[in-house]
Write an enzyme that holds these catalytic residues in place. Structure first.
Site, PDB file in Angstrom:
ATOM      1  N   LYS A 193       0.671  -1.065  -0.154  1.00  9.92           N
ATOM      2  CA  LYS A 193      -0.002   0.007   0.024  1.00  9.92           C
ATOM      3  C   LYS A 193       0.710   1.060  -0.238  1.00  9.92           C
ATOM      4  O   LYS A 193       1.274   1.772   1.080  1.00  9.92           O
ATOM      5  CB  LYS A 193      -0.509   0.189   0.954  1.00  9.92           C
ATOM      6  CG  LYS A 193      -1.659   1.274   1.118  1.00  9.92           C
ATOM      7  CD  LYS A 193      -2.494   1.249   1.972  1.00  9.92           C
ATOM      8  CE  LYS A 193      -2.215   2.906   3.316  1.00  9.92           C
ATOM      9  NZ  LYS A 193      -2.312   4.133   2.656  1.00  9.92           N
ATOM     10  N   GLU A 269       9.474   0.989  11.026  1.00  4.95           N
ATOM     11  CA  GLU A 269      10.582   2.079  10.599  1.00  4.95           C
ATOM     12  C   GLU A 269       9.260   3.260  10.823  1.00  4.95           C
ATOM     13  O   GLU A 269       9.244   3.623  10.226  1.00  4.95           O
ATOM     14  CB  GLU A 269      11.584   2.454   9.484  1.00  4.95           C
ATOM     15  CG  GLU A 269      12.310   2.777   9.592  1.00  4.95           C
ATOM     16  CD  GLU A 269      12.642   4.196   9.457  1.00  4.95           C
ATOM     17  OE1 GLU A 269      11.861   4.871   9.492  1.00  4.95           O
ATOM     18  OE2 GLU A 269      12.204   4.337   7.943  1.00  4.95           O
ATOM     19  N   CYS A 303      12.227  10.737   8.310  1.00  7.52           N
ATOM     20  CA  CYS A 303      12.465  10.533   9.971  1.00  7.52           C
ATOM     21  C   CYS A 303      13.466   9.909  10.394  1.00  7.52           C
ATOM     22  O   CYS A 303      13.894  10.545  11.683  1.00  7.52           O
ATOM     23  CB  CYS A 303      11.959   8.999   9.885  1.00  7.52           C
ATOM     24  SG  CYS A 303      13.404   8.202   8.749  1.00  7.52           S
ATOM     25  N   GLU A 402       8.068  14.862  17.302  1.00  6.29           N
ATOM     26  CA  GLU A 402       8.496  15.077  16.025  1.00  6.29           C
ATOM     27  C   GLU A 402       7.490  15.948  15.451  1.00  6.29           C
ATOM     28  O   GLU A 402       6.844  15.296  15.040  1.00  6.29           O
ATOM     29  CB  GLU A 402       8.396  13.041  15.213  1.00  6.29           C
ATOM     30  CG  GLU A 402       9.028  13.538  13.786  1.00  6.29           C
ATOM     31  CD  GLU A 402       8.810  12.184  12.901  1.00  6.29           C
ATOM     32  OE1 GLU A 402       7.906  10.913  13.438  1.00  6.29           O
ATOM     33  OE2 GLU A 402      10.346  11.470  12.687  1.00  6.29           O
TER      34      GLU A 402
END
Ligand SMILES: *[C@@H]1O[C@H](CO)[C@@H](O)[C@H](O)[C@H]1NC(C)=O
Ligand SMILES: *[C@@H]1O[C@H](CO)[C@@H](O)[C@H](O)[C@H]1NC(C)=O
Length: 502
Positions: A193, A269, A303, A402
Site C-alpha cells: 500500500k 520504521e 524520520c 517529531e
C-alpha cells in the site's frame, strides 16, 4: 476498466508526458476497486487536484492477498531459482532507469521535492537499492551445522509467503525499493500500500512489473487509506509478515492488529527526534552544512532529520549565526519544484502544513524563541519557511515530539556528559550525529547515544548496504543491507537421521 491518465509536464527542468494507469494493480493487471472508490491526488505546490486514483477496501486487499498466495504456490518462492528472481529485479531497475526523469517529475509534482533532488537522490537510490537486492537473490543460504555422525543438520532461509508492505509519503518511490527489494530477492510475494497522498510513482512502477518479467500476482499494489487498506493488510490472516514505515502512532496500531489477528511478524520504521551534537572543536563550516541539509532537506519530512541540534557553548553564537544564514538563503530558494533555483518545496499536504504550524505555535506558547522563519511562504500551496527555534527547555513539545517539518530546535550545552544525557532523553532512537575533530570523543559519544544510526561528522548519509532502523520507539527490525534479508526470511532447522535406530 480503470483509466489511463496522462499528465503533460511543460516546465523549465522537465518537459514530457507521463502516462500511468490509476487502478489497483492486482494479479498482473490494473483493475477497478470492488466499491469503485477514488482518492484525489493533490499537487502540494499549488493545492490543486492532479487526478484521482482508485482507492481499495478490505475486499480488494483480500483479492490481492489470494492472488499473491496463488502466485506464491505456482510461480514464485524458492521454486524459482534465485538467479531468475535477481534477473527480474535487475530488469525492473533498468526500466526505472530508462524512465528516471519521468519518475523524478512525478515525485516532484506529487510530493513537492525539487526535481533535481528527486532525480539525483530518490530515483537514483531506488535504482541502486533494487540492483543491490538483485545481487542478493542467489546468495541467500543457510548453514550446515555439525551435530553428530548419525545426523545431517542444516538451516534453510525460507520466505514467509505473502508479505504486506505499507510505505510513507515522504520518499514514496525509494521506500518502495527498500521494501520490495529484499522481499522479492528472498522469494516472498507482496501486497503493498502506497500512501494515499502520494500514489503516482507507485502506479508508474506497477505498470513496469509485467515487462520486468514478474509472474502475475507476485507484486500487488493496492492504493487506499490506512484505516481501510492498511488496517486490512495488518489484520489479514494469510499475510505472515508486515513491514511498515511511518508514524509511531500507526506502527502501534499495526502491531496491535497483528497481535489480535494471526501474530504476523512485524517490522516497523517509525518516527525520530534525532540529536545532532556539535562540539566546540568541530569543523564548523561542515557542521553547519550537514545540519542544514539534515533538518531542512526534504522540507524536514524525514524520520532521520537532525531536529534537535545541540551546540557546545564556545561556538554556539557562531553556529547559530551561520545556520541562520543558511535558513535565510533557503527561504529565498523556496518555490516551484520545477524551477532550477528551487531548493525548498512545500510540505506534502494541508494536514502536514497545519501540523507543522501547530508545532511552531506550541513552541511560542511554551516560551521558546522563533529565531528565524516560523511563517507560511507565499499564498498558495503548503510552503513553510525554514525555521529555527532557540531558548527551548527539554520538556517542550518542540524538543520532545517529531514535527516532520523544516523546524530545528537549537540547544546550548556545556559538557559531553550533559549532552549525552539530553540527547538520550527522548522516546525515540532512530538517528544521531556527533561533530568533533577528536576521534576518541567521536567514537565514545557515537557509542553512548541510544539510536539505530550514529553518524560522525555527517548525518543522514544512508547506504543501501548498511542496516537502517530504530532503537526504542523508533522501530523494530532493520531495513537495507544483508540485515533486511533476515527480516524477510524465516529459518527452518532441518534434522535428517542418517543412522540412529531406536
Ligand atoms: C580528545 O578528547 C580527550 C578527552 O576525551 C582529550 O583527553 C584529548 O586530549 C583530546 N584530543 C585532542 C587531540 O584534542
Ligand atoms: C543515555 O542517557 C540516558 C539518560 O538520559 C542514560 O540513562 C543512558 O545510560 C545513556 N546511555 C548510554 C549508553 O550512555
Amino acid at each position: 476498466m480503470p483509466s489511463t491518465f496522462t499528465y503533460t509536464f511543460d516546465t523549465p527542468l522537465y518537459k514530457g508526458k507521463s502516462t500511468f494507469n490509476t487502478g489497483l494493480f492486482i494479479n498482473g493487471e490494473f483493475v477497478d476497486p470492488v466499491d469503485g472508490a477514488k482518492i484525489e491526488v493533490v499537487n502540494p505546490s499549488t493545492g490543486k487536484v492532479i487526478t484521482s486514483v482508485s482507492a481499495g477496501s478490505a475486499k480488494d486487499v483480500d483479492i490481492a492477498v489470494k492472488a499473491a498466495k496463488q502466485a506464491y504456490k505456482t510461480s514464485w518462492g524458492l521454486k524459482v531459482p534465485g538467479t531468475d528472481r535477481g534477473r527480474m529485479l535487475s530488469k525492473l531497475a533498468d526500466l526505472i532507469e530508462k524512465n528516471a526523469d519521468e519518475f523524478a517529475a512525478l515525485e516532484a509534482l506529487n510530493v513537492g521535492k525539487p526535481f533535481g533532488v528527486a532525480r539525483m537522490a530518490d530515483v537514483a537510490s531506488t535504482i541502486g537499492t533494487i540492483r543491490y537486492y538483485a545481487g542478493w537473490a542467489d546468495k541467500i543460504q543457510g548453514k550446515v551445522i555439525e551435530t553428530n555422525d548419525e545426523k545431517l543438520s542444516y538451516t534453510r532461509h525460507e520466505p514467509y509467503g505473502v508479505v504486506g508492505q505499507i510505505v510513507p509519503w515522504n520518499y514514496p518511490l525509494s521506500m518502495i525499493s527498500w521494501k520490495i527489494g529484499p522481499a522479492l530477492a528472498t522469494g516472498n510475494v507482496i501486497v503493498l500500500k502506497p500512501s494515499e497522498l502520494t500514489p503516482l510513482t507507485a502506479l508508474k512502477l506497477a505498470g513496469l512489473c509485467n515487462e520486468a518479467g514478474f509472474p502475475s500476482g507476485v507484486i500487488n499494489i493496492v492504493n487506499g487509506y490506512g484505516h481501510t487498506v492498511g488496517q486490512a493488510i495488518s489484520e489479514h490472516p494469510i499475510i505472515e509478515k508486515i513491514a511498515f514505515t511511518g508514524s509511531t502512532a500507526t506502527g502501534r496500531k499495526i502491531q496491535v492488529a497483528s497481535a489480535m489477528s494471526n501474530l504476523k511478524t512485524v517490522t516497523l520504521e517509525l518516527g525520530g527526534k534525532s540529536p545532532n551534537i556539535i562540539f566546540d572543536d568541530a569543523d564548523l563550516e561542515q557542521a553547519v552544512k550537514w545540519a542544514t541539509r539534515s533538518i531542512f532537506g526534504n522540507m524536514g519530512q524525514n524520520c532521520n532529520a537532525g531536529s534537535r541540534i545541540f551546540v557546545q557553548e564556545g561556538i554556539y553564537d557562531k553556529f547559530l549565526s551561520m545556520i541562520t544564514d543558511a535558513a535565510r538563503s533557503l527561504q529565498s530558494a523556496t518555490g516551484d519544484p520545477f524551477e532550477p533555483s528551487t531548493k525548498h518545496g512545500p510540505q506534502v499536504s494541508q494536514t502536514q502544513f497545519d501540523r507543522v504550524m501547530g508545532y511552531i505555535d506550541s513552541a511560542k506558547t511554551d516560551g521558546a524563541n522563533v529565531h528565524i522563519g516560523g511563517s507560511r511562504h507565499g499564498s498558495e500551496g503548503y510552503f513553510v519557511q525554514p525555521t529555527i527555534v532557540t531558548e527551548c527547555t527539554p520538556d517542550m513539545k518542540i524538543v520532545q515530539e517529531e514535527v516532520f517539518g523544516p523546524v530545528a530546535a537549537v540547544i546550548k550545552f556545556k559538557t559531553e556528559e550533559e549532552v549525552i544525557e539530553m540527547a538520550n532523553n527522548t522516546v525515540y532512537g532512530l538517528s544521531s550525529a556527533v561533530f568533533t575533530e577528536n576521534s576518541s570523543r567521536a567514537v565514545r559519544v557515537a557509542h553512548a547515544l541510544e539510536a539505530g544510526q550514529a553518524f560522525v561528522n555527517c548525518l543522514n548519509w544512508v547506504e543501501k548496504n548498511m542496516p537502517f532502523g530504530g532503537y526504542k520507539q523508533s522501530g523494530i527490525g532493520r531495513e537495507l543491507g544483508e540485515y533486511a534479508i533476515d527480516m524477510y526470511t524465516q529459518v527452518k532447522a532441518v534434522h535428517i537421521n542418517v543412522g540412529l535406530k531406536i
